[in-house]
Design a protein around this motif. Structure first.
Motif: not given
Length: 461
Positions: A352-356, A452-454
């Motif tokens: 998730r951090r990488e995609l963010g 989905r996550v900002a």
């Protein structure tokens, strides 16, 4: 853990259905005094059921071990923090293994209950259709607990095997993230790599010996079976050496756009995760292709020995047997597909951090979705192609070692027969279509999770 519960349930249900079907058919055979050799047929059915159940458990164990290995990889920082405040690596590993035991018990019981109800419905509907409704058969039997127990124990052991990485997590890793090792690190695993090569070479030698022995006796198939199992285990053991080059080759065909290049680079950057995702599907495709090639090759050889065409009753019997085996092996392929979907979803959750960061650097939601879809396509295509090649090879080896001693021309001098591999084009075509559908299904949940996550919330994790 929902997908792991589903894998355990499918494996347990398959075992219960196989034991029930074998027992019911044996009861029908024993109830008809005109059928000779019914005891031998019952033994053969029992052996076949055991082999097919073993295949399903084998696939389920690999999928479960891969799942727990991926889960542990995502918990590296949490485990390191616990190590930092005094927890031991063995206690953490016991925690993961206990989760595996609970998952196995829940899945095994669900599979046992569901398969028993399904078997009761099938026997109630099939008995009148086959004219054997009056054959007595007790559905609830003690031996039905055997596949459930085997699946529960196997899931527990698979979780224990998949959690071995816990032992290598150090407290210092609490300061960093869950970073998987690059390809160079796996290339330096001399002990494991040597073991994989030795196991594969030994299996390939046995496979070749079985083919040679099969030119004189059909018992060569037993040697070839042992060689195939050993060589394939070597491929699984060395999957981190086998799959990255294949994935890199496939990645070049994805295009040169930014999402395509990122999707291809992820395979090289995280070879362990990519190999875990691919190998479960490789097993499923290999099994289906192997049995299809072996059965079609057998049918072609028997037709040639019978003068060009098999008798209608033999053709019908072989077609029915092929349908049954294909249906059972398809369950193993479904288990592998569930594993791919689960691992791809876990991979997105753990990144998730990488995609963010990608979103923060300017990639749109559509580009991130496209990247995840290309990753699924990348892994699926590589797994299907690898499985097709291996399945054709193993299927031909099985048919050759079994039928190589068969003399197609009685007037010709005795010598070995070269069996040409029959290509079951409908099966291969269905495999390609199923792979395309699987790619779309496998990418649905991860693509939603990826966007989905900002970006700010993802970077703050």
């Amino acid at each position: 853990m929902g997908a792991s519960v589903l894998v355990a349930a499918l494996s347990s249900a398959l075992g219960v259905l196989l034991i029930t079907a074998t027992g019911w058919i044996s009861a029908i055979l024993n109830a008809d005094p005109s059928l000779t050799g019914s005891a031998t047929m019952a033994i053969v059915l029992g052996i076949m059921s055991g082999v097919l159940l073993g295949i399903a458990v084998y696939v389920g164990a690999i999928v479960t071990a891969n799942t727990f290995a991926t889960v542990v990889a995502g918990r590296t920082r949490r485990i390191a923090l616990l190590r930092l405040i005094g927890a031991s690596a063995r206690s953490q590993r016991r925690e993961v293994a206990t989760q595996g035991l609970l998952v196995g018990l829940i899945g095994a019981m669900l599979g046992l209950a569901g398969a028993t109800a399904l078997a009761a419905a099938l026997i109630a509907a099939g008995g009148p259709l086959l004219g054997v409704a009056d054959v007595p058969y007790t559905l609830v039997r003690g031996e039905l607990l055997i596949p459930a127990a085997v699946v529960a124990v196997t899931t527990w052991l698979s979780a224990w095997a998949g959690s071995r990485r816990v032992l290598s997590v150090t407290p210092l890793q609490a300061l960093g993230g869950a970073v998987e090792q690059p390809h160079a690190a796996f290339a330096r695993r001399t002990g494991r790599n040597v073991a994989a090569v030795v196991v594969f070479v030994a299996g390939a030698a046995l496979l070749g010996l079985g083919i040679v022995v099969g030119l004189a006796s059909p018992f060569g198939v037993l040697i070839a079976f042992a060689g195939g199992l050993l060589s394939f285990s070597g491929l699984i053991l060395g999957s981190t050496l086998l799959m990255p080059p294949v994935l890199s080759l496939i990645g070049r065909a994805l295009g040169r756009s930014a999402p395509a290049r990122l999707a291809a680079e992820n395979a090289r950057r995280n070879p362990e995760r990519s190999s875990r995702m691919a190998m479960g599907l490789v097993i499923g495709v290999t099994l289906i292709t192997m049995f299809a090639v072996a059965l079609d090759s057998t049918k072609a050889v028997l037709a040639a020995s019978a003068g060009g065409e098999l008798p209608p009753e033999m053709t019908a019997g072989m077609d029915a047997f092929t349908a049954i085996v294909t249906a059972v092996i398809a369950v193993s392929a479904v288990i592998a597909a569930v594993g791919l979907i689960n691992l791809l979803t876990l991979g997105v959750v753990q990144r998730r951090r990488e995609l963010g960061l990608l979103r923060a650097l300017g990639q749109s939601c559509g580009q991130v979705r496209w990247m995840v879809l290309l990753e699924a396509t990348h892994i699926t295509v590589a797994a299907v192609l690898t499985g097709l090649v291996l399945g054709i090879g193993y299927g031909w080896a099985g048919a050759q070692s079994l039928l190589g001693s068969l003399r197609l021309n009685p007037d010709a001098p005795a010598h070995g027969t070269l069996v040409a591999p029959a290509m079951p084009l409908p099966v291969l075509g269905a495999m390609v279509v199923a792979a395309a559908v699987l790619t779309l299904v496998a990418a649905v949940v991860p693509t939603r999770l990826a966007t989905r996550v900002a970006p700010i919330a993802a970077l703050a994790e």
